[in-house]
Design a protein around this motif. Structure first.
Motif, PDB file in Angstrom:
ATOM      1  N   ALA A  27      10.965   2.639 -21.323  1.00 63.30           N
ATOM      2  CA  ALA A  27      12.150   3.125 -20.625  1.00 63.30           C
ATOM      3  C   ALA A  27      12.442   2.186 -19.470  1.00 63.30           C
ATOM      4  O   ALA A  27      11.525   1.545 -18.917  1.00 63.30           O
ATOM      5  CB  ALA A  27      11.944   4.549 -20.118  1.00 63.30           C
ATOM      6  N   TYR A  28      13.719   2.129 -19.075  1.00 53.94           N
ATOM      7  CA  TYR A  28      14.157   1.204 -18.029  1.00 53.94           C
ATOM      8  C   TYR A  28      14.884   1.979 -16.943  1.00 53.94           C
ATOM      9  O   TYR A  28      15.912   2.622 -17.194  1.00 53.94           O
ATOM     10  CB  TYR A  28      15.051   0.122 -18.616  1.00 53.94           C
ATOM     11  N   ALA A  29      14.328   1.954 -15.731  1.00 55.70           N
ATOM     12  CA  ALA A  29      14.915   2.645 -14.594  1.00 55.70           C
ATOM     13  C   ALA A  29      15.681   1.654 -13.735  1.00 55.70           C
ATOM     14  O   ALA A  29      15.150   0.598 -13.367  1.00 55.70           O
ATOM     15  CB  ALA A  29      13.825   3.326 -13.770  1.00 55.70           C
ATOM     16  N   CYS A  30      16.928   1.991 -13.415  1.00 57.24           N
ATOM     17  CA  CYS A  30      17.753   1.172 -12.525  1.00 57.24           C
ATOM     18  C   CYS A  30      17.737   1.792 -11.135  1.00 57.24           C
ATOM     19  O   CYS A  30      18.179   2.934 -10.964  1.00 57.24           O
ATOM     20  CB  CYS A  30      19.188   1.096 -13.048  1.00 57.24           C
ATOM     21  N   ASP A  31      17.231   1.054 -10.152  1.00 57.70           N
ATOM     22  CA  ASP A  31      17.178   1.529  -8.776  1.00 57.70           C
ATOM     23  C   ASP A  31      18.222   0.771  -7.958  1.00 57.70           C
ATOM     24  O   ASP A  31      18.020  -0.383  -7.586  1.00 57.70           O
ATOM     25  CB  ASP A  31      15.774   1.331  -8.192  1.00 57.70           C
ATOM     26  N   LEU A  32      19.330   1.446  -7.697  1.00 60.87           N
ATOM     27  CA  LEU A  32      20.430   0.821  -6.961  1.00 60.87           C
ATOM     28  C   LEU A  32      20.019   0.494  -5.531  1.00 60.87           C
ATOM     29  O   LEU A  32      20.472  -0.502  -4.963  1.00 60.87           O
ATOM     30  CB  LEU A  32      21.645   1.754  -6.973  1.00 60.87           C
ATOM     31  N   GLY A  33      19.145   1.313  -4.938  1.00 63.22           N
ATOM     32  CA  GLY A  33      18.775   1.121  -3.539  1.00 63.22           C
ATOM     33  C   GLY A  33      17.837  -0.034  -3.287  1.00 63.22           C
ATOM     34  O   GLY A  33      17.886  -0.657  -2.223  1.00 63.22           O
ATOM     35  N   THR A  34      16.980  -0.344  -4.267  1.00 66.05           N
ATOM     36  CA  THR A  34      15.999  -1.415  -4.075  1.00 66.05           C
ATOM     37  C   THR A  34      16.330  -2.680  -4.850  1.00 66.05           C
ATOM     38  O   THR A  34      15.569  -3.655  -4.789  1.00 66.05           O
ATOM     39  CB  THR A  34      14.595  -0.943  -4.502  1.00 66.05           C
ATOM     40  N   ASP A  35      17.460  -2.671  -5.587  1.00 67.80           N
ATOM     41  CA  ASP A  35      17.844  -3.819  -6.421  1.00 67.80           C
ATOM     42  C   ASP A  35      16.756  -4.160  -7.435  1.00 67.80           C
ATOM     43  O   ASP A  35      16.376  -5.325  -7.617  1.00 67.80           O
ATOM     44  CB  ASP A  35      18.157  -5.058  -5.552  1.00 67.80           C
ATOM     45  N   GLU A  36      16.274  -3.135  -8.140  1.00 67.84           N
ATOM     46  CA  GLU A  36      15.218  -3.339  -9.123  1.00 67.84           C
ATOM     47  C   GLU A  36      15.551  -2.653 -10.445  1.00 67.84           C
ATOM     48  O   GLU A  36      16.149  -1.581 -10.469  1.00 67.84           O
ATOM     49  CB  GLU A  36      13.891  -2.774  -8.605  1.00 67.84           C
ATOM     50  N   VAL A  37      15.142  -3.305 -11.525  1.00 63.50           N
ATOM     51  CA  VAL A  37      15.090  -2.687 -12.843  1.00 63.50           C
ATOM     52  C   VAL A  37      13.617  -2.617 -13.210  1.00 63.50           C
ATOM     53  O   VAL A  37      12.937  -3.639 -13.282  1.00 63.50           O
ATOM     54  CB  VAL A  37      15.874  -3.493 -13.897  1.00 63.50           C
ATOM     55  N   ALA A  54       6.737  -3.473 -15.774  1.00 63.06           N
ATOM     56  CA  ALA A  54       7.364  -4.695 -15.271  1.00 63.06           C
ATOM     57  C   ALA A  54       8.450  -4.326 -14.276  1.00 63.06           C
ATOM     58  O   ALA A  54       9.021  -3.223 -14.330  1.00 63.06           O
ATOM     59  CB  ALA A  54       7.972  -5.509 -16.415  1.00 63.06           C
ATOM     60  N   ILE A  55       8.728  -5.241 -13.350  1.00 64.73           N
ATOM     61  CA  ILE A  55       9.807  -5.061 -12.372  1.00 64.73           C
ATOM     62  C   ILE A  55      10.664  -6.323 -12.361  1.00 64.73           C
ATOM     63  O   ILE A  55      10.139  -7.439 -12.261  1.00 64.73           O
ATOM     64  CB  ILE A  55       9.270  -4.804 -10.958  1.00 64.73           C
ATOM     65  N   PHE A  56      11.982  -6.141 -12.459  1.00 60.63           N
ATOM     66  CA  PHE A  56      12.909  -7.252 -12.284  1.00 60.63           C
ATOM     67  C   PHE A  56      13.701  -7.021 -11.008  1.00 60.63           C
ATOM     68  O   PHE A  56      14.309  -5.971 -10.823  1.00 60.63           O
ATOM     69  CB  PHE A  56      13.866  -7.369 -13.472  1.00 60.63           C
ATOM     70  N   LYS A  57      13.688  -8.014 -10.109  1.00 61.96           N
ATOM     71  CA  LYS A  57      14.448  -7.948  -8.868  1.00 61.96           C
ATOM     72  C   LYS A  57      15.778  -8.665  -9.081  1.00 61.96           C
ATOM     73  O   LYS A  57      15.820  -9.845  -9.394  1.00 61.96           O
ATOM     74  CB  LYS A  57      13.678  -8.614  -7.731  1.00 61.96           C
ATOM     75  N   THR A  58      16.882  -7.944  -8.902  1.00 59.54           N
ATOM     76  CA  THR A  58      18.192  -8.577  -9.015  1.00 59.54           C
ATOM     77  C   THR A  58      18.481  -9.377  -7.752  1.00 59.54           C
ATOM     78  O   THR A  58      17.732  -9.320  -6.762  1.00 59.54           O
ATOM     79  CB  THR A  58      19.308  -7.534  -9.195  1.00 59.54           C
ATOM     80  N   THR A  59      19.571 -10.104  -7.769  1.00 57.78           N
ATOM     81  CA  THR A  59      20.074 -10.714  -6.540  1.00 57.78           C
ATOM     82  C   THR A  59      20.309  -9.611  -5.511  1.00 57.78           C
ATOM     83  O   THR A  59      20.839  -8.554  -5.851  1.00 57.78           O
ATOM     84  CB  THR A  59      21.389 -11.455  -6.817  1.00 57.78           C
ATOM     85  N   PRO A  60      19.904  -9.801  -4.251  1.00 53.98           N
ATOM     86  CA  PRO A  60      20.081  -8.756  -3.247  1.00 53.98           C
ATOM     87  C   PRO A  60      21.533  -8.284  -3.147  1.00 53.98           C
ATOM     88  O   PRO A  60      22.466  -9.093  -3.128  1.00 53.98           O
ATOM     89  CB  PRO A  60      19.628  -9.429  -1.950  1.00 53.98           C
ATOM     90  N   GLY A  61      21.711  -6.966  -3.113  1.00 55.50           N
ATOM     91  CA  GLY A  61      23.033  -6.395  -2.995  1.00 55.50           C
ATOM     92  C   GLY A  61      23.742  -6.128  -4.300  1.00 55.50           C
ATOM     93  O   GLY A  61      24.880  -5.652  -4.301  1.00 55.50           O
ATOM     94  N   TYR A  62      23.088  -6.388  -5.431  1.00 54.80           N
ATOM     95  CA  TYR A  62      23.743  -6.183  -6.726  1.00 54.80           C
ATOM     96  C   TYR A  62      23.866  -4.703  -7.089  1.00 54.80           C
ATOM     97  O   TYR A  62      24.831  -4.282  -7.690  1.00 54.80           O
ATOM     98  CB  TYR A  62      22.981  -6.925  -7.831  1.00 54.80           C
ATOM     99  N   GLY A  63      22.859  -3.900  -6.789  1.00 52.96           N
ATOM    100  CA  GLY A  63      22.926  -2.477  -7.066  1.00 52.96           C
ATOM    101  C   GLY A  63      22.928  -2.108  -8.536  1.00 52.96           C
ATOM    102  O   GLY A  63      23.909  -1.558  -9.041  1.00 52.96           O
TER     103      GLY A  63
END
Length: 344
Positions: A142-152, A168-177
């Motif tokens: 399962a894949y959780a999208c965390d808008l507050g921490t910019d993480e999938v 696993a954790i993927f960090k998006t570009t900061p501010g992507y949400g």
């Protein structure tokens, strides 16, 4: 197809604002509908029959956090579990992913809760974790999208007890949400719509390392368009993996069609107007119809899906047709006499 008509006899009062729906037909004759009620911090579980009629009032269960906004059903081995995304509560507390055993009669029993913590760069939208969705994948993933921490965050679900394990954790570009995700039906790829940046990310889970790697990033805005006043909302994928649809709400109010090639890469195929503030979206009738709910004017528009995945608007329902105000979510219910049921 795509023409719509209201079925007023199936309307049901669920006691509070229904934010999201998850459906399962494995533990109850007919099926079960699980409704996230953010204002009550609970999940309402109701059975539905072969005609699509839901048996309210149903059974309420605490969501395992605060403000549940999304849910999905994951198959793990021979077991199935309901997963719930809890956005957060006062002071950022209560952001979590929860898993539930689904029992006979659509009853729920809490299996596990994993809290989310952290923040990112936006001065008021990202001061704490905000779990916006948890989307089931293959093999108990399962894949959780965390808008507050910019993480999938990729989780695996234990078949034996429903426990959640961070893989696993993927960090998006900061501010992507990051907001919502769709999983390719055959390829090991995950597609994420980022609300604040108004982009779609294509992520690939790694092999033994388990890492999530960025494969592609595409904008929902056309060249020269201003991002101000818009928030990307929903993403859905054709059952055969041939196309993806993404909405952008606010000033622009669009739905964008992306073709998906044999490697899972995206290319923009079409962008057209959507009903005002298009928050909810779902594919129906085997992917031949796309439904989009416009919250601002209280309308649902149906689109016929052509052979190449592009769209043509066909039907429209409004409050004059009996549609509840501000529709924002759909459940496509498997019912013998009702092949398509809309629950705004």
């Amino acid at each position: 197809g795509g023409a719509m008509s209201p079925l007023r006899g199936l309307a049901a009062d669920v006691g509070s604002l229904p934010v999201w729906f998850a459906e399962d037909h494995g533990v109850q004759e007919g099926g079960c509908l699980f409704i996230t009620r953010a204002a009550k911090d609970d999940i309402l579980a109701v059975a539905y029959d072969a005609d699509g009629k839901v048996a309210v009032p149903g059974t309420s269960s605490p969501s395992g956090g605060r403000n549940p906004v999304h849910a999905s059903v994951v198959a793990a081995g021979g077991s199935r579990y309901l997963l719930v995304a809890n956005y957060d509560g006062p002071g950022g507390q209560g952001a979590s992913v929860a898993s539930f055993h689904m029992l006979e009669g659509c009853q729920l029993r809490l299996a596990d809760v994993v809290e989310h913590h952290g923040s990112s760069v936006h001065p008021w939208r990202q001061t704490a974790a905000h779990v916006h969705s948890v989307t089931a994948g293959p093999g108990g993933s399962a894949y959780a999208c965390d808008l507050g921490t910019d993480e999938v965050i990729k989780y695996t679900v234990s078949p034996e007890d429903g426990k959640l394990h961070q893989a696993a954790i993927f960090k998006t570009t900061p501010g992507y949400g990051p907001r919502h995700a769709a999983v390719h039906p055959r390829l090991p790829l995950v597609y994420v719509v980022c609300e604040m940046a108004q982009v779609v990310l294509v992520l690939q889970p790694g092999g033994g390392s388990g890492e999530l790697s960025l494969i592609q990033e595409l904008r929902l805005l056309q060249d020269g368009e201003d991002a101000e006043g818009n928030k990307a909302a929903e993403i859905v994928m054709q059952p055969d993996g041939s196309a993806i649809y993404v909405t952008n709400r606010g000033r622009l109010n669009t739905v964008t069609v992306f073709a998906v090639d044999g490697r899972g890469r995206l290319s923009q195929k079409q962008q057209l107007p959507a009903p005002a503030f298009p928050r909810g979206m779902a594919l129906a009738q085997g992917g031949s119809v796309l439904l989009i709910a416009g919250q601002s004017k209280g309308e649902v528009v149906s689109f016929s899906v052509k052979a190449d995945g592009t769209l043509e608007a066909i039907g429209r329902l409004t409050d004059a047709d009996g549609l509840p105000p501000n529709p924002g979510a759909f459940a496509i219910v498997r019912a013998a006499a009702v092949p398509m049921t809309i629950l705004p």
